[in-house]
Design a protein around this motif. Structure first.
Motif, PDB file in Angstrom:
ATOM      1  N   PRO A 202     -19.611 -11.537 -17.994  1.00 20.60           N
ATOM      2  CA  PRO A 202     -19.682 -10.062 -18.229  1.00 20.60           C
ATOM      3  C   PRO A 202     -18.351  -9.856 -19.159  1.00 20.60           C
ATOM      4  N   GLU A 203     -17.225 -10.420 -18.827  1.00 20.67           N
ATOM      5  CA  GLU A 203     -16.080 -10.022 -19.551  1.00 20.67           C
ATOM      6  C   GLU A 203     -15.753 -10.864 -20.677  1.00 20.67           C
ATOM      7  N   THR A 204     -16.794 -11.394 -21.118  1.00 15.23           N
ATOM      8  CA  THR A 204     -16.663 -12.299 -22.407  1.00 15.23           C
ATOM      9  C   THR A 204     -17.257 -11.417 -23.370  1.00 15.23           C
ATOM     10  N   LYS A 205     -16.544 -11.283 -24.737  1.00 15.35           N
ATOM     11  CA  LYS A 205     -16.974 -10.412 -25.590  1.00 15.35           C
ATOM     12  C   LYS A 205     -17.580 -11.356 -26.473  1.00 15.35           C
ATOM     13  N   LEU A 206     -18.632 -10.998 -27.115  1.00 18.93           N
ATOM     14  CA  LEU A 206     -19.757 -11.582 -28.224  1.00 18.93           C
ATOM     15  C   LEU A 206     -19.401 -10.723 -29.569  1.00 18.93           C
ATOM     16  N   ILE A 207     -19.002 -11.499 -30.409  1.00 19.53           N
ATOM     17  CA  ILE A 207     -19.024 -11.096 -31.900  1.00 19.53           C
ATOM     18  C   ILE A 207     -20.062 -11.595 -32.732  1.00 19.53           C
TER      19      ILE A 207
ATOM     20  N   ASN B  73     -30.257  -5.252 -25.838  1.00 17.83           N
ATOM     21  CA  ASN B  73     -30.931  -5.364 -24.525  1.00 17.83           C
ATOM     22  C   ASN B  73     -29.959  -6.036 -23.441  1.00 17.83           C
ATOM     23  N   GLU B  74     -29.530  -7.236 -23.681  1.00 21.92           N
ATOM     24  CA  GLU B  74     -28.753  -7.915 -22.499  1.00 21.92           C
ATOM     25  C   GLU B  74     -27.394  -7.706 -22.223  1.00 21.92           C
ATOM     26  N   LEU B  75     -26.674  -7.263 -23.307  1.00 22.67           N
ATOM     27  CA  LEU B  75     -25.200  -7.124 -23.200  1.00 22.67           C
ATOM     28  C   LEU B  75     -24.662  -5.954 -23.141  1.00 22.67           C
ATOM     29  N   THR B  76     -23.413  -5.748 -22.804  1.00 21.61           N
ATOM     30  CA  THR B  76     -22.852  -4.441 -22.970  1.00 21.61           C
ATOM     31  C   THR B  76     -21.334  -4.792 -23.847  1.00 21.61           C
ATOM     32  N   ASN B  77     -20.774  -5.849 -23.751  1.00 23.93           N
ATOM     33  CA  ASN B  77     -19.589  -6.500 -24.186  1.00 23.93           C
ATOM     34  C   ASN B  77     -19.944  -7.182 -25.525  1.00 23.93           C
ATOM     35  N   TYR B  78     -20.157  -6.322 -26.544  1.00 26.86           N
ATOM     36  CA  TYR B  78     -20.458  -6.850 -27.912  1.00 26.86           C
ATOM     37  C   TYR B  78     -20.317  -6.228 -28.835  1.00 26.86           C
ATOM     38  N   VAL B  79     -19.986  -6.815 -30.189  1.00 21.55           N
ATOM     39  CA  VAL B  79     -19.877  -6.397 -31.378  1.00 21.55           C
ATOM     40  C   VAL B  79     -21.154  -6.988 -32.341  1.00 21.55           C
ATOM     41  N   ILE B  80     -21.789  -6.147 -32.942  1.00 17.55           N
ATOM     42  CA  ILE B  80     -22.539  -6.405 -33.945  1.00 17.55           C
ATOM     43  C   ILE B  80     -22.240  -6.054 -35.313  1.00 17.55           C
ATOM     44  N   LEU B  81     -21.862  -7.068 -36.092  1.00 19.34           N
ATOM     45  CA  LEU B  81     -21.311  -6.439 -37.320  1.00 19.34           C
ATOM     46  C   LEU B  81     -21.934  -7.032 -38.512  1.00 19.34           C
TER      47      LEU B  81
ATOM     48  N   GLN C 136     -10.027  -9.379 -31.117  1.00 19.32           N
ATOM     49  CA  GLN C 136      -8.664  -9.241 -30.364  1.00 19.32           C
ATOM     50  C   GLN C 136      -8.572  -7.749 -29.970  1.00 19.32           C
ATOM     51  N   ASN C 137      -9.596  -6.843 -30.151  1.00 22.42           N
ATOM     52  CA  ASN C 137      -9.427  -5.384 -29.832  1.00 22.42           C
ATOM     53  C   ASN C 137     -10.525  -5.040 -28.945  1.00 22.42           C
ATOM     54  N   ASP C 138     -10.459  -3.710 -28.417  1.00 25.83           N
ATOM     55  CA  ASP C 138     -11.407  -3.375 -27.502  1.00 25.83           C
ATOM     56  C   ASP C 138     -12.700  -2.778 -27.864  1.00 25.83           C
ATOM     57  N   LEU C 139     -12.934  -2.889 -29.170  1.00 28.77           N
ATOM     58  CA  LEU C 139     -14.042  -1.823 -29.577  1.00 28.77           C
ATOM     59  C   LEU C 139     -15.352  -2.882 -29.214  1.00 28.77           C
ATOM     60  N   THR C 140     -16.244  -2.044 -29.115  1.00 26.47           N
ATOM     61  CA  THR C 140     -17.837  -2.700 -28.882  1.00 26.47           C
ATOM     62  C   THR C 140     -18.624  -1.650 -29.692  1.00 26.47           C
ATOM     63  N   GLY C 141     -19.865  -2.406 -29.675  1.00 29.57           N
ATOM     64  CA  GLY C 141     -20.958  -1.595 -30.461  1.00 29.57           C
ATOM     65  C   GLY C 141     -21.256  -2.072 -31.930  1.00 29.57           C
TER      66      GLY C 141
END
Ligand SMILES: NC(=O)c1ccc[n+]([C@@H]2O[C@H](COP(=O)([O-])OP(=O)(O)OC[C@H]3O[C@@H](n4cnc5c(N)ncnc54)[C@H](OP(=O)(O)O)[C@@H]3O)[C@@H](O)[C@H]2O)c1
Length: 275
Positions: A92-97, A143-151, A207-212
């Motif tokens: 959960p704490e791993t961020k997906l870009i 649907n599956e994640l919260t800790n992500y960025v779609i760029l 390296q920042n805290d942005l998600t979405g």
């Protein structure tokens, strides 16, 4: 912080990997499908192959995963297999870009904001492989994640950090050097983004805290014809050798007309600017 770059040998991925690898940078590892002579330390990995993926991921145990993989006609399996492997293994704490594309707006009535609905192309459409796989991937992630960025980004251009040009500009330069005319559509409108700016913002996001969901690129929206004429002149060629291409097409090959992106959201959140 440990960052894994999937697709580190690609056009965008090589720049991202190179930026992260700087001596004062973070702990980074990268993957390639084939042997990549430029970065011999990359792990050779087929992301669709469950066992080697699982071994690699468990060993690296990253805090951030950057998806810069692209597979042409195999794009569908990259989403249904490769991306599924990533999602299954993420903590959960791993961020997906996840790097996506303006083509998820296949209706082609842009410019589009981040919250506008995305859509697939019909099953018999020539461009369905890439677009529909990206649409599916974005939906899985949301649907599956919260800790992500779609760029999302439009066509990426320029010389990357290992001196590779995008294929479109390479072809343009080849034509103009040999005194041949080349033509581009004036009815296809896009937000073109320089590979260096794109790579920098990907690294910043890692390296920042942005998600979405975010759109990357400048405010400018241009047709392929106008953009490539500008590129020709920038490289010292006569822009008159760049012509307008015919716009007739069959319904099953119709290219989405305007997939340009509003980019105000990212402008207000990151330090990186877009030329
Ligand atoms: N380029 C653009 O204009 C643009 C615009 C918007 C969004 N994007 C997105 O940006 C990302 C990078 O695009 P790009 O142009 O840099 O792509 P690219 O140059 O085609 O690179 C693709 C990368 O994916 C790797 N790869 C392919 N199949 C794989 C598999 N089965 N398992 C593991 N790795 C695999 C390739 O490895 P090998 O080098 O070993 O083959 C390479 O490192 C993509 O997600 C794309 O959708 C690109």
């Amino acid at each position: 912080m440990k960052i894994c770059v999937f697709g580190a040998s690609g056009y965008v991925g090589a720049s991202v990997y190179q930026l992260l690898k700087k001596p004062d940078g973070v702990d980074v590892s990268g993957t390639t499908l084939e042997d990549a002579p430029l970065f011999e330390e990359l792990d050779i990995l087929d992301i669709n192959e469950p066992e080697s993926f699982s071994d690699y991921f468990k060993r690296e145990n990253p805090d951030v995963v950057i998806w810069l993989v692209q597979g042409g006609p195999e794009e569908h399996s990259l989403t249904t297999q490769g991306l599924m492997h990533v999602i299954t293994f993420l903590r959960p704490e791993t961020k997906l870009i996840y790097i996506s594309t303006d083509l998820v707006f296949s209706g082609g009535k842009g410019p589009y904001k981040e919250e506008d609905p995305i859509s697939s192309l019909p099953d018999d459409h020539a461009l369905r492989h890439y677009t529909n796989a990206k649409v599916k991937a974005e939906r899985y992630i949301e649907n599956e994640l919260t800790n992500y960025v779609i760029l999302r980004a439009g066509p990426t251009y320029g010389e990357n950090l290992i001196g590779k040009l995008d294929e479109r500009t390479d072809k343009l330069a080849y034509h103009l050097r040999t005194g041949k005319e080349i033509s581009y559509r004036d009815d296809l409108i896009r937000t073109f983004v320089h590979v260096e700016d794109f790579a920098n913002v990907i690294v910043e996001m890692a390296q920042n805290d942005l998600t979405g969901v975010f759109h990357a690129g400048p405010d400018v929206q241009q047709s392929f014809y106008t953009f490539m004429q500008g590129m020709a002149e920038q490289q010292g060629f006569d822009g008159n050798f760049v012509q307008k291409a015919p716009e007739e097409e069959e319904p099953d090959t119709e290219v989405p007309k305007n997939t340009s992106l509003f980019t105000d959201k990212i402008k207000n959140k990151v330090n990186q600017t877009f030329r």
